[in-house]
Write a protein that holds these residues in place. Structure first.
Motif, PDB file in Angstrom:
ATOM      1  N   LYS A 249      -1.589  30.267  10.196  1.00 36.30           N
ATOM      2  CA  LYS A 249      -2.288  31.219  11.066  1.00 36.30           C
ATOM      3  C   LYS A 249      -2.354  30.704  12.496  1.00 36.30           C
ATOM      4  O   LYS A 249      -2.153  31.462  13.454  1.00 36.30           O
ATOM      5  N   ALA A 250      -2.620  29.420  12.650  1.00 35.16           N
ATOM      6  CA  ALA A 250      -2.707  28.833  13.990  1.00 35.16           C
ATOM      7  C   ALA A 250      -1.382  28.970  14.739  1.00 35.16           C
ATOM      8  O   ALA A 250      -1.358  29.269  15.943  1.00 35.16           O
ATOM      9  N   ASP A 251      -0.283  28.778  14.031  1.00 35.06           N
ATOM     10  CA  ASP A 251       1.028  28.892  14.681  1.00 35.06           C
ATOM     11  C   ASP A 251       1.349  30.341  15.039  1.00 35.06           C
ATOM     12  O   ASP A 251       1.902  30.621  16.111  1.00 35.06           O
ATOM     13  N   PHE A 252       1.035  31.260  14.163  1.00 30.52           N
ATOM     14  CA  PHE A 252       1.293  32.668  14.472  1.00 30.52           C
ATOM     15  C   PHE A 252       0.445  33.125  15.653  1.00 30.52           C
ATOM     16  O   PHE A 252       0.928  33.847  16.530  1.00 30.52           O
ATOM     17  N   GLU A 253      -0.797  32.691  15.700  1.00 28.28           N
ATOM     18  CA  GLU A 253      -1.665  33.052  16.820  1.00 28.28           C
ATOM     19  C   GLU A 253      -1.176  32.416  18.117  1.00 28.28           C
ATOM     20  O   GLU A 253      -1.288  33.010  19.194  1.00 28.28           O
ATOM     21  N   LYS A 254      -0.631  31.211  18.015  1.00 29.15           N
ATOM     22  CA  LYS A 254      -0.059  30.569  19.200  1.00 29.15           C
ATOM     23  C   LYS A 254       1.135  31.374  19.719  1.00 29.15           C
ATOM     24  O   LYS A 254       1.266  31.575  20.933  1.00 29.15           O
ATOM     25  N   ALA A 255       1.963  31.856  18.814  1.00 28.75           N
ATOM     26  CA  ALA A 255       3.116  32.666  19.217  1.00 28.75           C
ATOM     27  C   ALA A 255       2.648  33.942  19.914  1.00 28.75           C
ATOM     28  O   ALA A 255       3.225  34.365  20.925  1.00 28.75           O
ATOM     29  N   ILE A 256       1.577  34.543  19.411  1.00 26.60           N
ATOM     30  CA  ILE A 256       1.033  35.754  20.029  1.00 26.60           C
ATOM     31  C   ILE A 256       0.502  35.436  21.421  1.00 26.60           C
ATOM     32  O   ILE A 256       0.708  36.203  22.376  1.00 26.60           O
ATOM     33  N   SER A 257      -0.144  34.296  21.572  1.00 27.25           N
ATOM     34  CA  SER A 257      -0.661  33.910  22.893  1.00 27.25           C
ATOM     35  C   SER A 257       0.454  33.680  23.895  1.00 27.25           C
ATOM     36  O   SER A 257       0.240  33.771  25.108  1.00 27.25           O
ATOM     37  N   LEU A 258       1.664  33.395  23.389  1.00 25.88           N
ATOM     38  CA  LEU A 258       2.824  33.165  24.260  1.00 25.88           C
ATOM     39  C   LEU A 258       3.620  34.444  24.518  1.00 25.88           C
ATOM     40  O   LEU A 258       4.658  34.391  25.173  1.00 25.88           O
ATOM     41  N   GLY A 259       3.136  35.575  23.987  1.00 27.31           N
ATOM     42  CA  GLY A 259       3.772  36.837  24.320  1.00 27.31           C
ATOM     43  C   GLY A 259       4.358  37.636  23.175  1.00 27.31           C
ATOM     44  O   GLY A 259       4.815  38.770  23.385  1.00 27.31           O
ATOM     45  N   VAL A 260       4.374  37.092  21.977  1.00 24.93           N
ATOM     46  CA  VAL A 260       4.885  37.845  20.832  1.00 24.93           C
ATOM     47  C   VAL A 260       3.879  38.939  20.473  1.00 24.93           C
ATOM     48  O   VAL A 260       2.658  38.708  20.482  1.00 24.93           O
ATOM     49  N   LEU A 261       4.360  40.125  20.176  1.00 23.23           N
ATOM     50  CA  LEU A 261       3.474  41.224  19.822  1.00 23.23           C
ATOM     51  C   LEU A 261       2.782  40.941  18.493  1.00 23.23           C
ATOM     52  O   LEU A 261       3.433  40.532  17.523  1.00 23.23           O
ATOM     53  N   SER A 262       1.481  41.168  18.457  1.00 27.17           N
ATOM     54  CA  SER A 262       0.727  40.912  17.230  1.00 27.17           C
ATOM     55  C   SER A 262       1.213  41.790  16.084  1.00 27.17           C
ATOM     56  O   SER A 262       1.182  41.386  14.919  1.00 27.17           O
ATOM     57  N   THR A 263       1.708  42.991  16.431  1.00 26.50           N
ATOM     58  CA  THR A 263       2.214  43.883  15.378  1.00 26.50           C
ATOM     59  C   THR A 263       3.436  43.299  14.692  1.00 26.50           C
ATOM     60  O   THR A 263       3.685  43.567  13.509  1.00 26.50           O
ATOM     61  N   ASP A 264       4.209  42.493  15.427  1.00 25.73           N
ATOM     62  CA  ASP A 264       5.405  41.884  14.833  1.00 25.73           C
ATOM     63  C   ASP A 264       5.047  40.816  13.802  1.00 25.73           C
ATOM     64  O   ASP A 264       5.873  40.486  12.942  1.00 25.73           O
ATOM     65  N   LEU A 265       3.842  40.269  13.912  1.00 22.62           N
ATOM     66  CA  LEU A 265       3.435  39.196  13.013  1.00 22.62           C
ATOM     67  C   LEU A 265       2.313  39.630  12.072  1.00 22.62           C
ATOM     68  O   LEU A 265       1.714  38.795  11.378  1.00 22.62           O
ATOM     69  N   ARG A 266       2.030  40.924  12.050  1.00 22.07           N
ATOM     70  CA  ARG A 266       0.917  41.427  11.237  1.00 22.07           C
ATOM     71  C   ARG A 266       1.052  41.038   9.772  1.00 22.07           C
ATOM     72  O   ARG A 266       0.092  40.587   9.134  1.00 22.07           O
ATOM     73  N   GLU A 267       2.255  41.198   9.229  1.00 25.64           N
ATOM     74  CA  GLU A 267       2.458  40.896   7.805  1.00 25.64           C
ATOM     75  C   GLU A 267       2.218  39.413   7.522  1.00 25.64           C
ATOM     76  O   GLU A 267       1.602  39.051   6.503  1.00 25.64           O
ATOM     77  N   TYR A 268       2.703  38.550   8.417  1.00 23.91           N
ATOM     78  CA  TYR A 268       2.474  37.116   8.233  1.00 23.91           C
ATOM     79  C   TYR A 268       0.978  36.791   8.287  1.00 23.91           C
ATOM     80  O   TYR A 268       0.467  36.001   7.472  1.00 23.91           O
ATOM     81  N   LEU A 269       0.281  37.386   9.260  1.00 26.76           N
ATOM     82  CA  LEU A 269      -1.142  37.111   9.397  1.00 26.76           C
ATOM     83  C   LEU A 269      -1.938  37.570   8.178  1.00 26.76           C
ATOM     84  O   LEU A 269      -2.905  36.920   7.781  1.00 26.76           O
ATOM     85  N   GLN A 270      -1.518  38.663   7.601  1.00 28.54           N
ATOM     86  CA  GLN A 270      -2.185  39.131   6.392  1.00 28.54           C
ATOM     87  C   GLN A 270      -2.016  38.145   5.236  1.00 28.54           C
ATOM     88  O   GLN A 270      -2.914  37.974   4.415  1.00 28.54           O
ATOM     89  N   GLN A 271      -0.844  37.499   5.212  1.00 35.15           N
ATOM     90  CA  GLN A 271      -0.600  36.512   4.153  1.00 35.15           C
ATOM     91  C   GLN A 271      -1.433  35.244   4.354  1.00 35.15           C
ATOM     92  O   GLN A 271      -1.560  34.426   3.444  1.00 35.15           O
ATOM     93  N   CYS A 272      -1.970  35.074   5.567  1.00 34.92           N
ATOM     94  CA  CYS A 272      -2.762  33.868   5.862  1.00 34.92           C
ATOM     95  C   CYS A 272      -4.214  34.006   5.404  1.00 34.92           C
ATOM     96  O   CYS A 272      -4.996  33.046   5.487  1.00 34.92           O
ATOM     97  N   LYS A 273      -4.622  35.191   4.941  1.00 37.55           N
ATOM     98  CA  LYS A 273      -6.012  35.405   4.535  1.00 37.55           C
ATOM     99  C   LYS A 273      -6.292  34.751   3.169  1.00 37.55           C
ATOM    100  O   LYS A 273      -5.424  34.660   2.325  1.00 37.55           O
TER     101      LYS A 273
END
Length: 273
Positions: A249-273
């Motif tokens: 989750k920390a890495d995906f959130e870091k990617a979002i902070s660097l400009g990646v759209l959160s929608t592109d990583l939504r599925e990954y973030l859901q798997q982090c729950k």
């Protein structure tokens, strides 16, 4: 894969070829373009076109207008301008490549493919056209055709970076992991500070289920290029495979902070729950 956009200056070889006003407007347009005054430059090019609408050198003006529009992100307008240019001068490779680049930007890969093929018909050793056509072939899963283009490119430029990366990708897709690793290892021997190559090798290692090795390479990539979104996303995937959801989750959130759209990583973030 992006190309630099070049404006083509018009040289007045004879006063019989251009009227002075046509020439002056064209030169002024280029000066404004160099100042990034794109709208003013386009206006001046269009004034020149209105002065001499039948001038065969208008292909250059239309091409330059297309380049200005491309720089401004007006892609459909740029396609139209490049098409006007090609209607006047259909065998100019640089204009075909420019239009193909815009087609790639807007996702019209089939049209880009046609332009790259036409460019190669005119210039069989054009490295840009070979590289981009191979990229399109990979998207079509026509791996044999892609390999032919990459190998042809390497006969022209033996150390061509994109062609070598392309062959690594092909080997990976065809599960020829040993061949892929040999190629990327050789490239890393030549340049041990290329973060992209560590990410590429980590991707191969991930598919081979060598997750710890992949993490080592991704840590190295991030140490070299701390803003590499690709490295953070891939490391997040590896962490997920290891059930390390907090780190992922920390890495995906870091990617979002660097400009990646959160929608592109939504599925990954859901798997982090």
């Amino acid at each position: 894969m992006k190309r630099s956009i070049l404006l083509v200056g018009i040289v007045c070889f004879s006063l019989n070829i251009f009227s002075q006003t046509y020439q002056e407007l064209s030169e002024q347009a280029l000066e404004w373009a160099q100042k990034d005054s794109l709208q003013k430059a386009e206006e001046l090019f269009r004034q020149a076109l209105r002065l001499e609408p039948a001038n065969p050198h208008n292909a250059l003006l239309f091409s330059n207008i297309g380049s200005l529009q491309q720089r401004a992100g007006k892609y459909e307008d740029a396609i139209e301008s490049y098409t006007f240019a090609l209607n006047i001068a259909p065998r100019v490779v640089s204009i075909l490549l420019n239009r193909a680049t815009v087609y790639m930007e807007v996702g019209k890969l089939d049209k880009a493919y046609v332009d790259y093929c036409e460019a190669l018909d005119l210039d069989k050793v054009n490295t840009e056209a070979l590289s981009m056509r191979a990229y399109i072939y990979i998207g079509r899963r026509d791996y044999n055709a892609a390999r032919i283009d990459y190998n042809r490119l390497l006969t022209i430029e033996p150390n061509n970076y994109n062609a070598r990366l392309g062959l690594i990708t092909l080997n990976q897709k065809e599960q020829k992991y040993k061949d892929a690793l040999e190629l990327v290892n050789k490239m890393l021997e030549e340049n041990s500070h290329d973060a992209v190559l560590y990410v590429v090798r980590a991707g191969v290692e991930q598919e081979m289920n060598h997750l710890e090795l992949a993490l080592i390479d991704l840590d190295k990539a991030i140490s070299i290029a701390p803003n590499s979104t690709e490295a953070y996303i891939l490391r997040g995937e590896v962490y997920l495979a290891q059930k390390k959801k907090t780190q992922a989750k920390a890495d995906f959130e870091k990617a979002i902070s660097l400009g990646v759209l959160s929608t592109d990583l939504r599925e990954y973030l859901q798997q982090c729950k």
